[in-house]
Design a protein around this motif. Structure first.
Motif, PDB file in Angstrom:
ATOM      1  N   LYS A 192      15.434 -41.999 -41.418  1.00  0.00           N
ATOM      2  CA  LYS A 192      15.500 -42.779 -42.654  1.00  0.00           C
ATOM      3  C   LYS A 192      16.939 -42.899 -43.125  1.00  0.00           C
ATOM      4  CE  LYS A 192      14.747 -38.873 -45.808  1.00  0.00           C
ATOM      5  NZ  LYS A 192      13.904 -38.326 -46.904  1.00  0.00           N
ATOM      6  N   GLU A 193      17.156 -43.837 -44.024  1.00  0.00           N
ATOM      7  CA  GLU A 193      18.450 -43.999 -44.676  1.00  0.00           C
ATOM      8  C   GLU A 193      18.336 -43.525 -46.120  1.00  0.00           C
ATOM      9  OE1 GLU A 193      20.426 -47.732 -44.558  1.00  0.00           O
ATOM     10  OE2 GLU A 193      20.107 -48.031 -42.408  1.00  0.00           O
ATOM     11  N   ASP A 194      19.384 -42.866 -46.584  1.00  0.00           N
ATOM     12  CA  ASP A 194      19.459 -42.449 -47.980  1.00  0.00           C
ATOM     13  C   ASP A 194      20.894 -42.661 -48.441  1.00  0.00           C
ATOM     14  OD1 ASP A 194      19.095 -41.427 -50.472  1.00  0.00           O
ATOM     15  OD2 ASP A 194      18.893 -39.336 -49.838  1.00  0.00           O
ATOM     16  N   LYS A 195      21.091 -43.697 -49.230  1.00  0.00           N
ATOM     17  CA  LYS A 195      22.430 -44.096 -49.670  1.00  0.00           C
ATOM     18  C   LYS A 195      23.283 -44.408 -48.445  1.00  0.00           C
ATOM     19  CE  LYS A 195      22.047 -41.451 -53.954  1.00  0.00           C
ATOM     20  NZ  LYS A 195      22.599 -40.379 -54.790  1.00  0.00           N
ATOM     21  N   ASN A 196      24.328 -43.636 -48.215  1.00  0.00           N
ATOM     22  CA  ASN A 196      25.210 -43.907 -47.085  1.00  0.00           C
ATOM     23  C   ASN A 196      24.987 -42.927 -45.938  1.00  0.00           C
ATOM     24  OD1 ASN A 196      26.533 -46.056 -48.399  1.00  0.00           O
ATOM     25  ND2 ASN A 196      27.869 -44.618 -49.472  1.00  0.00           N
ATOM     26  N   LEU A 197      23.790 -42.357 -45.873  1.00  0.00           N
ATOM     27  CA  LEU A 197      23.476 -41.390 -44.826  1.00  0.00           C
ATOM     28  C   LEU A 197      22.301 -41.868 -43.982  1.00  0.00           C
ATOM     29  CD1 LEU A 197      23.664 -37.944 -46.692  1.00  0.00           C
ATOM     30  CD2 LEU A 197      25.329 -38.874 -45.076  1.00  0.00           C
ATOM     31  N   LEU A 198      22.396 -41.592 -42.680  1.00  0.00           N
ATOM     32  CA  LEU A 198      21.273 -41.767 -41.768  1.00  0.00           C
ATOM     33  C   LEU A 198      20.738 -40.367 -41.492  1.00  0.00           C
ATOM     34  CD1 LEU A 198      19.672 -43.839 -40.114  1.00  0.00           C
ATOM     35  CD2 LEU A 198      21.262 -43.445 -38.225  1.00  0.00           C
ATOM     36  N   ILE A 199      19.458 -40.157 -41.775  1.00  0.00           N
ATOM     37  CA  ILE A 199      18.889 -38.806 -41.724  1.00  0.00           C
ATOM     38  C   ILE A 199      17.823 -38.740 -40.639  1.00  0.00           C
ATOM     39  CG2 ILE A 199      17.703 -37.003 -43.015  1.00  0.00           C
ATOM     40  CD1 ILE A 199      18.816 -38.282 -45.569  1.00  0.00           C
ATOM     41  N   LEU A 200      18.041 -37.871 -39.671  1.00  0.00           N
ATOM     42  CA  LEU A 200      17.080 -37.620 -38.601  1.00  0.00           C
ATOM     43  C   LEU A 200      16.478 -36.236 -38.809  1.00  0.00           C
ATOM     44  CD1 LEU A 200      15.852 -38.297 -35.727  1.00  0.00           C
ATOM     45  CD2 LEU A 200      17.797 -37.039 -34.803  1.00  0.00           C
ATOM     46  N   GLN A 201      15.160 -36.156 -38.753  1.00  0.00           N
ATOM     47  CA  GLN A 201      14.487 -34.858 -38.900  1.00  0.00           C
ATOM     48  C   GLN A 201      13.534 -34.651 -37.729  1.00  0.00           C
ATOM     49  OE1 GLN A 201      13.074 -33.588 -42.812  1.00  0.00           O
ATOM     50  NE2 GLN A 201      11.147 -32.936 -41.907  1.00  0.00           N
ATOM     51  N   VAL A 202      13.633 -33.483 -37.112  1.00  0.00           N
ATOM     52  CA  VAL A 202      12.740 -33.093 -36.025  1.00  0.00           C
ATOM     53  C   VAL A 202      12.103 -31.763 -36.413  1.00  0.00           C
ATOM     54  CG1 VAL A 202      12.524 -32.538 -33.578  1.00  0.00           C
ATOM     55  CG2 VAL A 202      14.180 -34.258 -34.312  1.00  0.00           C
ATOM     56  N   SER A 203      10.781 -31.734 -36.472  1.00  0.00           N
ATOM     57  CA  SER A 203      10.089 -30.507 -36.873  1.00  0.00           C
ATOM     58  C   SER A 203       8.924 -30.232 -35.929  1.00  0.00           C
ATOM     59  CB  SER A 203       9.576 -30.623 -38.318  1.00  0.00           C
ATOM     60  OG  SER A 203       8.717 -31.733 -38.458  1.00  0.00           O
ATOM     61  N   ASP A 204       8.567 -28.954 -35.816  1.00  0.00           N
ATOM     62  CA  ASP A 204       7.429 -28.563 -34.979  1.00  0.00           C
ATOM     63  C   ASP A 204       6.664 -27.448 -35.671  1.00  0.00           C
ATOM     64  OD1 ASP A 204       8.169 -25.758 -33.857  1.00  0.00           O
ATOM     65  OD2 ASP A 204       9.973 -26.932 -33.450  1.00  0.00           O
ATOM     66  N   ASP A 205       5.456 -27.208 -35.207  1.00  0.00           N
ATOM     67  CA  ASP A 205       4.609 -26.159 -35.795  1.00  0.00           C
ATOM     68  C   ASP A 205       4.527 -24.954 -34.871  1.00  0.00           C
ATOM     69  OD1 ASP A 205       3.157 -27.252 -33.754  1.00  0.00           O
ATOM     70  OD2 ASP A 205       1.320 -27.552 -34.887  1.00  0.00           O
ATOM     71  N   ASP A 210      14.838 -16.805 -33.904  1.00  0.00           N
ATOM     72  CA  ASP A 210      15.891 -16.146 -34.674  1.00  0.00           C
ATOM     73  C   ASP A 210      17.186 -16.925 -34.469  1.00  0.00           C
ATOM     74  OD1 ASP A 210      17.770 -14.550 -35.858  1.00  0.00           O
ATOM     75  OD2 ASP A 210      17.159 -12.691 -34.867  1.00  0.00           O
ATOM     76  N   LEU A 211      17.639 -17.635 -35.497  1.00  0.00           N
ATOM     77  CA  LEU A 211      18.832 -18.480 -35.373  1.00  0.00           C
ATOM     78  C   LEU A 211      20.072 -17.653 -35.067  1.00  0.00           C
ATOM     79  CD1 LEU A 211      19.975 -21.335 -35.574  1.00  0.00           C
ATOM     80  CD2 LEU A 211      20.346 -20.945 -38.011  1.00  0.00           C
ATOM     81  N   VAL A 212      20.177 -16.457 -35.618  1.00  0.00           N
ATOM     82  CA  VAL A 212      21.341 -15.600 -35.371  1.00  0.00           C
ATOM     83  C   VAL A 212      21.412 -15.217 -33.902  1.00  0.00           C
ATOM     84  CG1 VAL A 212      22.433 -13.398 -35.899  1.00  0.00           C
ATOM     85  CG2 VAL A 212      21.342 -14.719 -37.727  1.00  0.00           C
ATOM     86  N   PHE A 239      19.412 -26.192 -40.477  1.00  0.00           N
ATOM     87  CA  PHE A 239      18.294 -25.513 -39.837  1.00  0.00           C
ATOM     88  C   PHE A 239      17.382 -24.896 -40.891  1.00  0.00           C
ATOM     89  CE2 PHE A 239      22.213 -25.008 -37.410  1.00  0.00           C
ATOM     90  CZ  PHE A 239      21.871 -25.593 -36.197  1.00  0.00           C
ATOM     91  N   ASP A 240      16.092 -25.048 -40.693  1.00  0.00           N
ATOM     92  CA  ASP A 240      15.102 -24.331 -41.491  1.00  0.00           C
ATOM     93  C   ASP A 240      14.182 -23.640 -40.497  1.00  0.00           C
ATOM     94  OD1 ASP A 240      13.355 -23.340 -43.336  1.00  0.00           O
ATOM     95  OD2 ASP A 240      12.442 -25.264 -43.846  1.00  0.00           O
ATOM     96  N   VAL A 241      14.594 -22.457 -40.059  1.00  0.00           N
ATOM     97  CA  VAL A 241      13.885 -21.760 -38.980  1.00  0.00           C
ATOM     98  C   VAL A 241      13.769 -20.274 -39.295  1.00  0.00           C
ATOM     99  CG1 VAL A 241      14.672 -23.389 -37.216  1.00  0.00           C
ATOM    100  CG2 VAL A 241      16.033 -21.370 -37.699  1.00  0.00           C
ATOM    101  N   GLU A 242      12.721 -19.694 -38.765  1.00  0.00           N
ATOM    102  CA  GLU A 242      12.565 -18.243 -38.758  1.00  0.00           C
ATOM    103  C   GLU A 242      11.427 -17.899 -37.816  1.00  0.00           C
ATOM    104  OE1 GLU A 242       9.730 -16.757 -42.280  1.00  0.00           O
ATOM    105  OE2 GLU A 242      11.584 -17.636 -43.028  1.00  0.00           O
ATOM    106  N   ILE A 243      11.404 -16.658 -37.356  1.00  0.00           N
ATOM    107  CA  ILE A 243      10.373 -16.222 -36.413  1.00  0.00           C
ATOM    108  C   ILE A 243       9.007 -16.232 -37.101  1.00  0.00           C
ATOM    109  CG2 ILE A 243       9.564 -14.301 -34.994  1.00  0.00           C
ATOM    110  CD1 ILE A 243      12.446 -13.478 -34.597  1.00  0.00           C
ATOM    111  N   PHE A 249      14.706 -29.275 -38.177  1.00  0.00           N
ATOM    112  CA  PHE A 249      16.128 -29.567 -37.999  1.00  0.00           C
ATOM    113  C   PHE A 249      16.407 -30.907 -38.684  1.00  0.00           C
ATOM    114  CE2 PHE A 249      14.598 -27.093 -34.486  1.00  0.00           C
ATOM    115  CZ  PHE A 249      15.558 -26.116 -34.308  1.00  0.00           C
ATOM    116  N   ILE A 250      17.415 -30.913 -39.543  1.00  0.00           N
ATOM    117  CA  ILE A 250      17.772 -32.124 -40.279  1.00  0.00           C
ATOM    118  C   ILE A 250      19.214 -32.482 -39.981  1.00  0.00           C
ATOM    119  CG2 ILE A 250      17.953 -33.206 -42.549  1.00  0.00           C
ATOM    120  CD1 ILE A 250      15.896 -31.177 -43.570  1.00  0.00           C
ATOM    121  N   ILE A 251      19.408 -33.686 -39.485  1.00  0.00           N
ATOM    122  CA  ILE A 251      20.741 -34.168 -39.143  1.00  0.00           C
ATOM    123  C   ILE A 251      21.125 -35.296 -40.086  1.00  0.00           C
ATOM    124  CG2 ILE A 251      22.115 -35.329 -37.375  1.00  0.00           C
ATOM    125  CD1 ILE A 251      20.468 -33.898 -35.262  1.00  0.00           C
ATOM    126  N   ASN A 252      22.274 -35.151 -40.750  1.00  0.00           N
ATOM    127  CA  ASN A 252      22.798 -36.171 -41.650  1.00  0.00           C
ATOM    128  C   ASN A 252      24.056 -36.786 -41.047  1.00  0.00           C
ATOM    129  OD1 ASN A 252      20.826 -35.583 -43.589  1.00  0.00           O
ATOM    130  ND2 ASN A 252      22.071 -33.956 -44.472  1.00  0.00           N
TER     131      ASN A 252
END
Length: 255
Positions: A192-205, A210-212, A239-243, A249-252
């Protein structure tokens, strides 16, 4: 005269703490700049390393495909052609060998086209990012039997080719990671577009991670490679992740 000395000494006494404070503030900010520069340099080196490793993986994959598939098919084609000379007086045998040779060449051409599409997706090259992501999600759903949904906010225009390719490759990386490691039952892709940003989101269930641990020097090449891609187009990934739960994952990217 003594009063003048007292005033001078008093002024000096007042200026010394102020000067000391100014000195320590300058020293603090200088140290901050040095630390920030060192951090940026380390980040740049990590991204460069990830990029080099990623390129080497791609080269090895292409080399393997050329050797194992194209090379084997061409060798078989050469053998088939050489056998035709042995049956110069046997027309029926020559026809069988000719058909086999044509089949081998057609298979080699098919594999060359497949490798070419892996290097530059034809859908992305001919149309735009929306169609490429739609085509990718449909093909991955078909090949993996895993529902991969793609949605967008009625976007119908092209973006800078660097942005389109970076977002497409990042989506591939994230989806492949979810399929291989997350044990997900569903994957969602949105743009999607939001103002001057193109936003890609990829999510799974899936089961998360562990990101660290993933970001240790010996691991996390995929994520570092995405960050390297984003640095080239001034994008950012969150990143919005945890075990134990799904990952998002959101890319702007500024447009």
């Amino acid at each position: 005269m003594s009063e003048v000395k007292i005033v001078i000494l008093g002024t000096i006494a007042m200026l010394l703490p102020v000067s000391a404070i100014i000195f320590f503030v300058i020293l603090y900010y200088r140290r901050q700049r040095i630390q920030r520069a060192a951090h940026e340099e380390a980040l740049h080196e990590a991204m460069l390393e990830a990029s080099v490793v990623s390129q080497e993986v791609v080269r090895r994959q292409i080399g393997g495909d050329l050797h194992d598939e194209i090379g084997a098919l061409l060798s078989a084609t050469r053998m088939s052609l050489s056998q035709m000379n042995k049956f110069a007086d046997n027309e029926s045998k020559r026809k069988v060998l000719l058909v086999r040779t044509e089949e081998l060449l057609n298979e080699a051409l098919f594999n060359v086209r497949r490798i070419s599409k892996d290097l530059m997706p034809s859908t992305l090259d001919e149309f735009w990012l929306i169609e490429a992501l739609k085509d990718f999600s449909q093909k991955m759903t078909l090949h993996t039997n895993l529902p991969i949904q793609f949605c967008h906010d009625n976007l119908n225009k092209r973006y800078d080719p660097k942005i389109e390719l970076s977002l497409y490759r990042s989506t591939q990386e994230l989806v492949n990671n979810a399929i291989k490691h997350a044990e997900a039952k569903e994957i969602k892709i949105s743009l999607k577009e939001d103002k001057n940003l193109l936003i890609l989101q990829v999510s799974d269930d899936g089961k998360g991670f562990d990101l660290v641990a993933i970001n240790q020097p010996s691991r996390g090449i995929g994520i570092k490679n995405i960050e390297s891609r984003m640095s080239l187009i001034k994008g950012r990934i969150k990143f919005d992740v945890e075990i134990g739960r799904g990952s998002t994952f959101i890319i702007n990217v500024p447009i």
